[in-house]
Design an enzyme around this catalytic site. Structure first.
Site, PDB file in Angstrom:
ATOM      1  N   THR A 119      -4.330  29.525  31.270  1.00 30.98           N
ATOM      2  CA  THR A 119      -3.056  29.751  30.869  1.00 30.98           C
ATOM      3  C   THR A 119      -2.940  30.207  29.545  1.00 30.98           C
ATOM      4  OG1 THR A 119      -2.377  28.261  32.730  1.00 30.98           O
ATOM      5  CG2 THR A 119      -0.474  28.594  31.036  1.00 30.98           C
TER       6      THR A 119
ATOM      7  N   SER B 245      -7.355  37.724  14.144  1.00 31.28           N
ATOM      8  CA  SER B 245      -7.258  36.229  14.230  1.00 31.28           C
ATOM      9  C   SER B 245      -5.774  35.865  13.624  1.00 31.28           C
ATOM     10  CB  SER B 245      -8.321  35.474  13.635  1.00 31.28           C
ATOM     11  OG  SER B 245      -8.140  34.118  13.456  1.00 31.28           O
TER      12      SER B 245
ATOM     13  N   HIS C  28      -4.638  33.034  12.334  1.00 30.72           N
ATOM     14  CA  HIS C  28      -4.376  32.123  11.178  1.00 30.72           C
ATOM     15  C   HIS C  28      -4.854  32.641   9.708  1.00 30.72           C
ATOM     16  CE1 HIS C  28      -8.601  30.481  10.348  1.00 30.72           C
ATOM     17  NE2 HIS C  28      -8.723  31.237  11.581  1.00 30.72           N
TER      18      HIS C  28
ATOM     19  N   ASN D 188     -16.033  39.072   4.970  1.00 32.32           N
ATOM     20  CA  ASN D 188     -15.262  37.617   4.554  1.00 32.32           C
ATOM     21  C   ASN D 188     -15.732  36.971   3.450  1.00 32.32           C
ATOM     22  OD1 ASN D 188     -17.610  37.481   6.844  1.00 32.32           O
ATOM     23  ND2 ASN D 188     -17.296  35.087   6.235  1.00 32.32           N
TER      24      ASN D 188
ATOM     25  N   CYS E 128     -16.553  28.566   7.966  1.00 35.12           N
ATOM     26  CA  CYS E 128     -17.060  28.106   9.305  1.00 35.12           C
ATOM     27  C   CYS E 128     -18.800  27.885   9.070  1.00 35.12           C
ATOM     28  CB  CYS E 128     -17.255  29.479  10.268  1.00 35.12           C
ATOM     29  SG  CYS E 128     -15.484  30.114  10.511  1.00 35.12           S
TER      30      CYS E 128
ATOM     31  N   GLY F  26     -10.573  34.626  16.599  1.00 41.28           N
ATOM     32  CA  GLY F  26     -11.489  35.759  16.299  1.00 41.28           C
ATOM     33  C   GLY F  26     -12.857  35.570  16.916  1.00 41.28           C
ATOM     34  N   THR F  27     -13.339  34.267  16.950  1.00 41.65           N
ATOM     35  CA  THR F  27     -14.664  34.254  17.609  1.00 41.65           C
ATOM     36  C   THR F  27     -14.571  34.572  19.118  1.00 41.65           C
ATOM     37  OG1 THR F  27     -15.167  32.362  15.921  1.00 41.65           O
ATOM     38  CG2 THR F  27     -16.682  32.302  17.974  1.00 41.65           C
TER      39      THR F  27
ATOM     40  N   GLN G 110     -10.541  39.591   8.867  1.00 42.78           N
ATOM     41  CA  GLN G 110     -10.346  39.846   7.395  1.00 42.78           C
ATOM     42  C   GLN G 110      -9.407  40.874   7.008  1.00 42.78           C
ATOM     43  OE1 GLN G 110     -10.624  37.127   5.262  1.00 42.78           O
ATOM     44  NE2 GLN G 110     -11.814  35.685   6.384  1.00 42.78           N
TER      45      GLN G 110
END
Length: 392
Positions: A241, A203, A205, A155, A329, A72-73, A183
Site C-alpha cells: 500500500t 529521493s 528528502h 554525493n 549513510c 532512493g535506496t 543528489q
C-alpha cells in the site's frame, strides 16, 4: 546559540507547502488508494497528481513511467536487480553489469550482491576530480553487458558525471543505462529523454520533501522484474500500500523544485563560490576536492591537511554548525571514504575531509561566521597534531 545547517546533501527541512499538501491525507483523506469507493478514489487522485509532478521535474513524458518507492535506496535496488534479472531471463548471456567505484552504497551493495549470484560486475575507476571518463566505459563494455549504472552527481564531492555521453555509449553496445540522481534531481535541470536515460532514481528528502519516499523512472516500454511481490501496486512494479501522505508531499516538493530551479542554481552556486574562495584564501593548507566547474551548486568539499575530519565535525557542532565528512549513510560504518580512495587520495587526505552542502536558506552572514569558526578550529586542531610544525 543560533545554529547553522550546512548538511543539505544529507537531508533538507520539509517545506511548509509540502506539509500543507500532506495534511489532508493524514486526516480526512485516509482511504486505501486501491479501494474503489470515494475515500480510495480521493487518495488515488493524490497519487496520480504526485506522479505527474515527479515526471514533470525530470522531463518524463508519461506519468506512469514513475514508480514510487520507499526512497532512493529501494529505487536503486529495483533498477539494478530488477533489470539484471529480467535481461538475463530473456538472454542468459547478458550477465555483465558496469558501475563505478564512487557510487553510493545503495548501488554498490546490490551490484556486489549480484556478483555473489554469479553476475560479472566491472567497477570503473575515476579521475582525480571524480569523473568517469567515457573512454573508460567504452573499453569496459562488452556484448554481454546488460546494464550500466553511473550516478548523476556524486554525493560526497559533488562532481556531475557526463551521463548523456555515458548513456549513448551504453546504448551503442545494447546495454541499458541507469543513473542514481538522488543528489541531482531537483537541484539541476534533468531531462531523461534528452539524456537518453532508461532508469533514474530519486529521493524526496533531498529536495525539501518528507523522508521515506522516492521514485524510480522506468522508460516507457522497458520491462524489469519487481523485487517486492504482493498485491501488485504501482503497476505491479512495487507491491505494498502506497505511502500516500509522503508521495503527495514528494510530488509537491518536485513542483516547487522545478519552479525555483533557476533561482536555486544562481543563488546557491554564488554562495558556494563565495564560501570556497573565502576558505582557500583564509585557511592555509586547504584544498577544494572534485571538479571546480562540473559540480553541484550546493557542494563544497575540502581537505584540511593536518586535521582529522571527524574532530572537525565535532568542534563545528559545538559551535552550532552542522556539516559532515561525507555520506550520512556511511558515518556509522566508521570506514574511510571509498569515494576519496577511488580518487587516489592518501589516508591523510581522506581523514582531513569536510563536506559543506548549502541551500537557499543559507546566507552570506552564515558563511562568514562558519569560515571564521572553521579557521579557528583548524588552527586549534593543528596545534595538537604531531605534525603541527608541518602546517604551522
Amino acid at each position: 546559540m543560533e545554529r547553522i545547517y550546512l548538511d543539505s546533501a544529507a537531508s533538507t527541512p520539509v517545506a511548509d507547502e509540502v506539509i500543507n499538501e500532506m495534511i489532508p491525507y493524514l486526516k480526512q483523506q485516509f482511504g486505501n488508494p486501491s479501494s474503489i469507493h470515494y475515500f480510495g478514489r480521493e487518495t488515488n487522485r493524490a497519487l496520480q497528481l504526485a506522479r505527474k509532478r515527479v515526471a514533470d521535474l525530470i522531463g518524463a513524458t508519461k506519468p506512469l513511467e514513475i514508480t514510487f518507492t520507499s526512497g532512493g535506496t529501494e529505487a536503486d535496488n529495483l533498477a539494478i536487480k530488477g533489470t539484471a534479472e529480467y535481461v538475463r531471463i530473456k538472454d542468459p548471456s547478458k550477465n555483465h553489469i558496469i558501475t563505478s567505484y564512487v557510487e553510493h552504497d545503495a548501488v554498490l551493495e546490490p551490484c556486489r550482491d549480484l556478483e555473489r549470484l554469479g553476475y560479472k560486475v566491472t567497477f570503473l575507476p575515476v579521475t582525480k576530480e571524480c569523473l568517469v571518463e567515457p573512454k573508460v566505459l567504452k573499453e569496459a563494455i562488452m556484448s554481454t553487458t546488460a546494464l550500466v549504472s553511473i550516478m548523476y552527481a556524486n554525493n560526497e564531492v559533488g562532481t556531475i558525471q557526463p551521463v548523456k555521453e555515458l548513456a549513448r555509449i551504453a546504448h551503442e553496445s545494447g546495454a541499458l543505462f541507469h543513473t542514481d540522481a538522488v543528489q541531482a534531481a531537483g537541484k539541476i535541470s534533468v531531462d531523461v529523454n534528452d539524456l537518453g536515460i532508461d532508469l533514474l532514481s530519486m529521493s524526496s528528502h533531498k529536495i525539501n520533501g518528507p523522508k521515506g519516499v522516492g521514485a524510480l523512472y522506468i522508460r516507457n516500454g522497458l520491462e524489469i522484474m519487481p523485487i517486492i511481490h504482493g498485491g501488485g501496486q504501482e503497476s505491479t512494479m512495487r507491491s505494498g500500500t502506497e505511502n500516500v501522505p509522503g508521495i503527495a508531499g514528494f510530488g509537491k516538493a518536485c513542483e516547487l523544485a522545478k519552479a525555483r530551479m533557476t533561482e536555486y542554481e544562481n543563488y546557491v552556486s554564488s554562495l558556494r563560490d563565495y564560501f570556497v574562495d573565502k576558505v582557500l584564501s583564509e585557511i592555509p593548507y586547504s584544498r577544494l576536492n572534485g571538479s571546480r566547474t562540473s559540480r553541484l551548486a550546493s557542494n563544497a568539499h575540502f581537505t584540511f591537511f593536518g586535521v582529522n575530519g571527524e574532530d572537525l565535525i565535532i568542534k563545528l557542532d559545538e559551535s552550532g554548525i552542522a556539516a559532515s565528512t561525507g555520506s550520512a549513510c556511511s558515518v556509522k560504518k566508521q570506514k574511510p571514504s571509498h569515494v576519496l580512495k577511488a580518487m587516489g587520495f592518501s589516508y591523510e587526505e581522506i581523514t582531513g575531509s569536510l563536506r559543506i552542502s548549502l541551500s537557499m536558506k543559507n546566507t552570506k552572514e552564515e558563511v562568514d561566521r562558519t569560515v571564521n569558526v572553521l579557521a579557528e578550529v583548524v588552527r586549534e586542531l593543528r596545534s595538537l597534531s604531531p605534525f603541527k610544525s608541518k602546517y604551522a
